[in-house]
Design an enzyme around this catalytic site. Structure first.
Site, short mmCIF file in Angstrom:
data_model
loop_
_atom_site.label_atom_id
_atom_site.label_comp_id
_atom_site.label_asym_id
_atom_site.label_seq_id
_atom_site.Cartn_x
_atom_site.Cartn_y
_atom_site.Cartn_z
N HIS A 9 -1.78 -10.11 11.34
CA HIS A 9 -1.99 -9.46 12.65
C HIS A 9 -3.27 -9.91 13.38
O HIS A 9 -4.20 -9.13 13.59
CB HIS A 9 -1.95 -7.94 12.54
CG HIS A 9 -2.59 -7.33 11.33
ND1 HIS A 9 -3.85 -7.66 10.87
CD2 HIS A 9 -2.13 -6.38 10.47
CE1 HIS A 9 -4.14 -6.95 9.81
NE2 HIS A 9 -3.10 -6.17 9.53
N ASP A 16 4.46 -5.40 11.87
CA ASP A 16 3.55 -4.45 11.23
C ASP A 16 4.08 -3.02 11.41
O ASP A 16 3.32 -2.09 11.67
CB ASP A 16 2.13 -4.57 11.78
CG ASP A 16 1.08 -3.88 10.91
OD1 ASP A 16 1.43 -3.39 9.81
OD2 ASP A 16 -0.09 -3.81 11.33
N ASN A 66 0.82 -1.22 0.00
CA ASN A 66 0.00 0.00 0.00
C ASN A 66 0.86 1.27 0.00
O ASN A 66 0.77 2.13 0.87
CB ASN A 66 -0.98 -0.01 1.18
CG ASN A 66 -0.30 -0.12 2.53
OD1 ASN A 66 0.84 -0.57 2.63
ND2 ASN A 66 -1.01 0.27 3.58
N HIS A 117 -6.10 -8.41 4.75
CA HIS A 117 -6.37 -7.55 5.90
C HIS A 117 -7.82 -7.85 6.30
O HIS A 117 -8.75 -7.46 5.62
CB HIS A 117 -6.20 -6.08 5.50
CG HIS A 117 -6.40 -5.12 6.62
ND1 HIS A 117 -5.36 -4.64 7.39
CD2 HIS A 117 -7.52 -4.55 7.13
CE1 HIS A 117 -5.82 -3.81 8.30
NE2 HIS A 117 -7.13 -3.73 8.16
#
Length: 426
Positions: free
Chosen positions: A229, A302, A91, A176
């Site tokens: 995550h 992250d 991203n 995600h």
């Protein structure tokens, strides 16, 4: 050049031993009790000699937002944390959705020469979730997996396609996990604390529903889904069931999700604002237990740098994200000191398993013939994590200015010393 690391404790995923490590060129040539001649001798007495850490989830903001961090500063931050291999997410601006951007990122990292940079390509063009990228071209250019991290792929048909295509190329997908229809504008975990603070919450079901969908699609396609995550106890239950059923799933957890919980936000500190958010005490405990049991495959940071001005705003308007590369070692060592995991588990989670997931055959172990990627870690060193040590362009960590214990005091990449903690290594 020959480097001898002597008097240290070598820690691998399957055991530890007191021995010396001889590095010749870019490889580990010998593990021995003897002290062969070398051009440089590093005395690692009282220290741990671990394989270089592999971080499967970072954000280097390059290209496009280099004022926060870039490939150069990201590389410097990584080796200061004992990390020798990084997987930056796609991203960026522009998005890493084509082979030319992938090649440019890798070339920039090679020019600096501190880490191996293995980019994660976007799943969809411009991360818009509509049309998948040319996966074959991007893998050939150097990508190792695919993710629109920061944004979920909400269209199930697109995710199915991505799993099918990535499996065809022997790669995998990282989603995600968010069902965004559940709570638009959420800024923290939904619960008692969000009610007290008057902040809009994000229910854990937002994560769990998307994980359930992706696991079912992995079951349908035979593709490999990697869950990024993980933050909730129910997410772990879903993953555990999927693993029992033989679905190709791996998952990761971050130090902030096994260290902090939602109560940290009582002071409205935007450095604790992240996505997925810090959740409840019971969720933190579930993550710690899953790290101990082996259900969670990897620890990642992250690492998400943001300039001070970005975070110094009202809580609702601050971006999500926290620095992580230089606090990976001290926070993971806390788990060791608290008896949650052992040192061998730390290597398994931070080096061996990531290398296995990524099919990196010469990384993840201190072993003769393997690449000389080494992190020499002092588990007792105490220091303040401040401007003098911080290598990132940003400082968005709640641990900034705090006393920490444990650090990588020397990092070796492909047989070259690329980082030394100030005034520690001879």
């Amino acid at each position: 050049m020959k480097i001898l690391i002597k008097n240290g404790t070598i820690v691998n995923h399957n055991g530890s031993e007191e021995a010396n490590v001889l590095i010749e060129g870019d490889k580990i040539s010998k593990i021995t009790r003897e002290c062969p001649a070398a051009d440089r001798v590093i005395d690692a007495a009282g220290k741990l000699v671990m394989p270089g850490l592999i971080d499967m989830h970072v954000h280097f903001r390059d290209p496009g937002l280099e004022y926060k961090d870039d490939v150069i500063s990201g590389s410097e931050t990584a080796v200061a944390g004992g990390v020798t291999t990084c997987l930056p997410m796609a991203n960026t601006r522009p998005v890493n959705d084509n082979s030319s951007i992938t090649r440019a990122m890798i070339a920039k990292a090679k020019q600096r020469g501190l880490i191996d940079l293995l980019p994660i390509g976007a799943i969809s063009q411009d991360c818009k979730g509509a049309k998948i990228v040319e996966m074959g071209d991007m893998l050939e250019a150097g990508c190792v997996a695919f993710s629109d991290d920061g944004l979920p792929v909400t269209d199930s048909s697109v995710m199915r396609q991505a799993l099918e295509y990535s499996a065809h190329f022997g790669s995998f997908v990282i989603n995600h996990s968010e069902d965004c229809s559940l709570c638009h504008g959420g800024v923290m975990n939904e619960g008692k604390v969000s009610a007290i603070l008057g902040l809009k919450g994000m229910a854990s079901e937002k994560e769990e529903i998307m994980i359930a969908r992706d696991l079912l699609l992995a079951k349908k396609t035979g593709g490999h889904i990697h869950i990024a995550h993980v933050s909730s106890a129910w997410s772990l239950k879903l993953i555990e069931q999927a693993k029992r059923e033989g679905i190709r799933v791996t998952c990761e957890a971050t130090p902030h999700h096994f260290t902090f919980d939602e109560r940290e936000l009582m002071g409205y500190d935007t450095n604790f604002k992240m996505s997925p958010p810090l959740r409840t005490q019971s969720d933190v405990q579930a993550i710690r237990e899953a790290l101990k049991s082996g259900l969670i495959d990897a620890i990642v940071t992250d690492h998400a740098p943001h300039n001070t001005d970005d975070k110094f705003v009202e809580f609702d308007h601050a971006p999500f994200g926290i620095l992580g590369l230089q606090t990976l070692v001290p926070l993971t060592l806390r788990l060791v000191n608290e008896g949650v995991i052992g040192l061998e588990d730390m290597v398994r989670l931070c080096s061996f398993n990531p290398a296995k997931i990524l099919n990196l055959k010469d990384k993840g172990e201190i072993k003769e013939g393997f690449l000389a990627d080494v992190a020499i870690i002092d588990p007792q060193i105490s220091y303040v994590y401040d401007e003098a040590l911080n290598k990132s362009k940003s400082r968005n960590s709640p641990l900034f200015g705090k006393q920490l214990t444990g650090a990588a005091v020397c990092t070796i990449k492909s047989g070259r010393v690329v980082y030394e903690f100030p005034n520690v290594v001879a």
